[in-house]
Write a protein that holds these residues in place. Structure first.
Motif, PDB file in Angstrom:
ATOM      1  N   LEU A  62      15.959  14.239  39.606  1.00 24.72           N
ATOM      2  CA  LEU A  62      16.096  15.064  40.816  1.00 24.72           C
ATOM      3  C   LEU A  62      17.561  15.259  41.196  1.00 24.72           C
ATOM      4  N   THR A  63      18.332  14.194  41.097  1.00 24.97           N
ATOM      5  CA  THR A  63      19.759  14.295  41.419  1.00 24.97           C
ATOM      6  C   THR A  63      20.446  15.294  40.514  1.00 24.97           C
ATOM      7  N   PHE A  64      20.150  15.239  39.231  1.00 19.99           N
ATOM      8  CA  PHE A  64      20.804  16.162  38.302  1.00 19.99           C
ATOM      9  C   PHE A  64      20.319  17.587  38.516  1.00 19.99           C
ATOM     10  N   ALA A  65      19.041  17.740  38.857  1.00 18.77           N
ATOM     11  CA  ALA A  65      18.521  19.080  39.144  1.00 18.77           C
ATOM     12  C   ALA A  65      19.229  19.694  40.347  1.00 18.77           C
ATOM     13  N   VAL A  66      19.439  18.897  41.378  1.00 19.63           N
ATOM     14  CA  VAL A  66      20.174  19.390  42.546  1.00 19.63           C
ATOM     15  C   VAL A  66      21.608  19.722  42.157  1.00 19.63           C
ATOM     16  N   GLY A  67      22.193  18.906  41.271  1.00 17.29           N
ATOM     17  CA  GLY A  67      23.544  19.187  40.802  1.00 17.29           C
ATOM     18  C   GLY A  67      23.646  20.503  40.062  1.00 17.29           C
ATOM     19  N   MET A  68      22.623  20.839  39.282  1.00 17.58           N
ATOM     20  CA  MET A  68      22.622  22.125  38.586  1.00 17.58           C
ATOM     21  C   MET A  68      22.456  23.281  39.577  1.00 17.58           C
ATOM     22  N   LEU A  69      21.612  23.088  40.584  1.00 21.54           N
ATOM     23  CA  LEU A  69      21.448  24.121  41.607  1.00 21.54           C
ATOM     24  C   LEU A  69      22.747  24.332  42.383  1.00 21.54           C
ATOM     25  N   GLN A  70      23.513  23.250  42.543  1.00 19.51           N
ATOM     26  CA  GLN A  70      24.772  23.354  43.281  1.00 19.51           C
ATOM     27  C   GLN A  70      25.779  24.253  42.572  1.00 19.51           C
ATOM     28  N   LYS A  71      25.588  24.464  41.260  1.00 17.41           N
ATOM     29  CA  LYS A  71      26.505  25.308  40.493  1.00 17.41           C
ATOM     30  C   LYS A  71      26.047  26.770  40.417  1.00 17.41           C
ATOM     31  N   THR A  72      24.964  27.123  41.098  1.00 19.48           N
ATOM     32  CA  THR A  72      24.418  28.480  40.950  1.00 19.48           C
ATOM     33  C   THR A  72      25.355  29.555  41.501  1.00 19.48           C
ATOM     34  N   SER A  73      26.210  29.216  42.438  1.00 24.72           N
ATOM     35  CA  SER A  73      27.153  30.217  42.967  1.00 24.72           C
ATOM     36  C   SER A  73      28.029  30.765  41.856  1.00 24.72           C
ATOM     37  N   CYS A  74      28.494  29.878  41.003  1.00 23.49           N
ATOM     38  CA  CYS A  74      29.318  30.323  39.880  1.00 23.49           C
ATOM     39  C   CYS A  74      28.483  31.054  38.832  1.00 23.49           C
ATOM     40  N   ALA A  75      27.241  30.632  38.645  1.00 24.16           N
ATOM     41  CA  ALA A  75      26.390  31.277  37.656  1.00 24.16           C
ATOM     42  C   ALA A  75      26.072  32.716  38.046  1.00 24.16           C
ATOM     43  N   THR A  76      25.907  32.962  39.341  1.00 23.65           N
ATOM     44  CA  THR A  76      25.543  34.311  39.790  1.00 23.65           C
ATOM     45  C   THR A  76      26.753  35.209  39.983  1.00 23.65           C
ATOM     46  N   ARG A  77      27.892  34.653  40.337  1.00 16.74           N
ATOM     47  CA  ARG A  77      29.062  35.470  40.650  1.00 16.74           C
ATOM     48  C   ARG A  77      30.179  35.364  39.610  1.00 16.74           C
ATOM     49  N   GLY A  78      29.941  34.588  38.563  1.00 15.12           N
ATOM     50  CA  GLY A  78      30.917  34.494  37.484  1.00 15.12           C
ATOM     51  C   GLY A  78      31.650  33.169  37.493  1.00 15.12           C
ATOM     52  N   TRP A  79      31.692  32.539  36.305  1.00 14.39           N
ATOM     53  CA  TRP A  79      32.322  31.228  36.209  1.00 14.39           C
ATOM     54  C   TRP A  79      33.841  31.295  36.366  1.00 14.39           C
ATOM     55  N   ASP A  80      34.425  32.462  36.234  1.00 11.11           N
ATOM     56  CA  ASP A  80      35.867  32.612  36.406  1.00 11.11           C
ATOM     57  C   ASP A  80      36.233  33.198  37.761  1.00 11.11           C
ATOM     58  N   SER A  81      35.261  33.406  38.618  1.00 13.40           N
ATOM     59  CA  SER A  81      35.545  33.999  39.921  1.00 13.40           C
ATOM     60  C   SER A  81      36.271  33.012  40.829  1.00 13.40           C
ATOM     61  N   GLY A  82      36.874  33.526  41.878  1.00 11.35           N
ATOM     62  CA  GLY A  82      37.651  32.684  42.788  1.00 11.35           C
ATOM     63  C   GLY A  82      36.824  31.663  43.527  1.00 11.35           C
ATOM     64  N   ILE A  83      35.497  31.878  43.605  1.00 11.71           N
ATOM     65  CA  ILE A  83      34.668  30.941  44.362  1.00 11.71           C
ATOM     66  C   ILE A  83      34.435  29.631  43.617  1.00 11.71           C
ATOM     67  N   ARG A  84      34.856  29.551  42.351  1.00 11.34           N
ATOM     68  CA  ARG A  84      34.541  28.343  41.589  1.00 11.34           C
ATOM     69  C   ARG A  84      35.178  27.098  42.197  1.00 11.34           C
ATOM     70  N   TYR A  85      36.265  27.289  42.930  1.00 12.08           N
ATOM     71  CA  TYR A  85      36.900  26.163  43.598  1.00 12.08           C
ATOM     72  C   TYR A  85      36.430  26.025  45.042  1.00 12.08           C
TER      73      TYR A  85
END
Length: 413
Positions: free
Chosen positions: A45-68
């Motif tokens: 469950l912890t790792f699943a939540v961790g993957m969900l926490q990265k969805t902003s970069c997945a939807t808007r681009g891993w090189d976008s400014g929001i990655r930080y």
């Protein structure tokens, strides 16, 4: 089996909300829900939540400014398009296999991240399972690994979980007395990241105390052979790339997150790489000699996890760079060496603060008129103090074992 409220004062206090610790005359455990199984579910469950926490970069681009700003930056996406990785060989092998699997499923960077994420999750669950088997009478102690905020935030940042699983395997194998398997696990871990070699120092200290240097020689020879076998293909086929990784370690200057960067910023000077190597080597040598002295003269025999944690902490404290995901280096050792929620929350809280500060500093949000990223330097200092405090708690428990008392089956440290 020892229950959480019987072993940890903080858990005992918090259990007051549901009636307090379990009494001596209470019935036994519920058989249908083993503690170890709960730990594995929590890890998933912890790792699943961790993957969900990265969805902003997945939807808007891993090189976008929001990655930080959104704390979702990762080294994994960039490895998909790269022809090779500037990492230890086991990491390179893993990334190559994951890339082939990704192309078979769906050729995209996001799918590559998902495939790696599933693989990392399996490694985390494997590590949790092995850690519960090190002390099967106290599986709940591994909950500090299973629900770790550090695991949640950094598990998908890089490939550290390869070495984490190997370290957990080494701890488990050594608890079973299997020296050969312990050596294989350390060799695999060192092929994934450099720091697991510090476990050989921990075992050397134990061997000196026990006067069993032959056992240490077996583990070391097997570890060296395992590491060499994994590295031979890279040495033969891509010598320049293989040599470049080790050359970078030597010629790297004071990097982000390190004590040496903090020293440079506070003094306004720059330390040359050659000078830094000498200083780091001297400090590391002094720390390891101190750990050796402690391990040999301590009132009680230290555990492998305790000495392993102290040795890896010594490496972390003098390392020329400290990325936020390096917290995973310490995690499996820390939950066994210091299974107290008070200590875990204090240390991991400082690591999470540093993780956030690193990302926001890269986003340009932590600059200060008093100097380059002064607030970032403060978080480095806080993290270093927390790591020293974690190691200090282990040292204190070895020097003053009489502070451990048992009353009504409750262990208080």
């Amino acid at each position: 089996m020892i229950e959480p409220a019987q072993a940890d004062p903080l858990v005992a206090t918090m259990s007051a909300a549901i009636g307090g610790p379990r009494g001596r005359h209470a019935h036994g455990y519920v058989d249908w829900l083993p503690a170890g199984a709960v730990v594995l579910v929590l890890t998933t469950l912890t790792f699943a939540v961790g993957m969900l926490q990265k969805t902003s970069c997945a939807t808007r681009g891993w090189d976008s400014g929001i990655r930080y700003t959104h704390l979702c930056a990762s080294e994994v996406p960039g490895a998909y398009a790269a022809q090779g990785l500037d990492h230890p060989v086991l990491t390179t092998y893993w990334a190559s296999v994951m890339a082939q699997l990704t192309r078979w499923i769906h050729d995209s960077t996001t799918m590559f991240v998902i495939v790696n994420g599933v693989g990392f999750a399996l490694l985390a669950v494997l590590a949790a399972f092995l850690l519960t088997r090190v002390r099967p009478d106290r599986p709940w102690e591994i909950a500090a690994f299973a629900v770790s905020p550090a695991l949640l935030l950094t598990g998908l940042v890089s490939w550290e979980l390869l070495a984490v699983a190997a370290v957990a395997a080494a701890l488990w194998a050594y608890s079973r007395g299997d020296l050969g398997l312990t050596g294989v696990a350390i060799g695999l871990g060192t092929a994934a990241d450099v720091y697991p070699v510090a476990l050989l120092v921990a075992l050397l200290i134990l061997s000196i105390r026990r006067r069993e240097l032959g056992s240490w020689a077996i583990v070391t020879l097997v570890a060296g052979a395992s590491w060499f076998i994994l590295n031979v293909p890279a040495m033969l086929n891509r010598w320049d790339a293989w040599k470049g990784f080790w050359s970078q370690l030597i010629h790297h200057g004071a990097g982000a997150g390190s004590f040496w960067l903090l020293l440079q910023d506070s003094s306004g000077t720059s330390i040359a790489p050659a000078t830094l190597n000498i200083c780091a080597g001297i400090v590391l040598g002094a720390l390891l000699v101190g750990i050796l002295t402690l391990g040999v003269l301590a009132h009680r025999e230290p555990t492998f996890a305790e000495l392993g944690l102290l040795c890896v902490l010594a490496v972390v404290l003098v390392d020329k760079v400290y990325a936020p995901q390096y917290v995973l280096w310490l995690l499996p050792l820390a939950v066994l060496a210091r299974p107290r929620w008070r200590d875990q929350l204090a240390w991991q809280g400082a690591e999470v603060l540093f993780f956030c500060a690193t990302a926001w500093n890269l986003a340009g949000l932590m600059s200060s008129g008093d100097g380059p990223a002064a607030m970032y330097d403060i978080t480095i200092a806080i993290r270093l103090c927390a790591e020293i405090g974690l190691g200090g708690a282990v040292v204190f428990s070895l020097l003053r074992p009489q502070t451990m008392t048992v009353s009504s089956n409750v262990v208080v440290v």
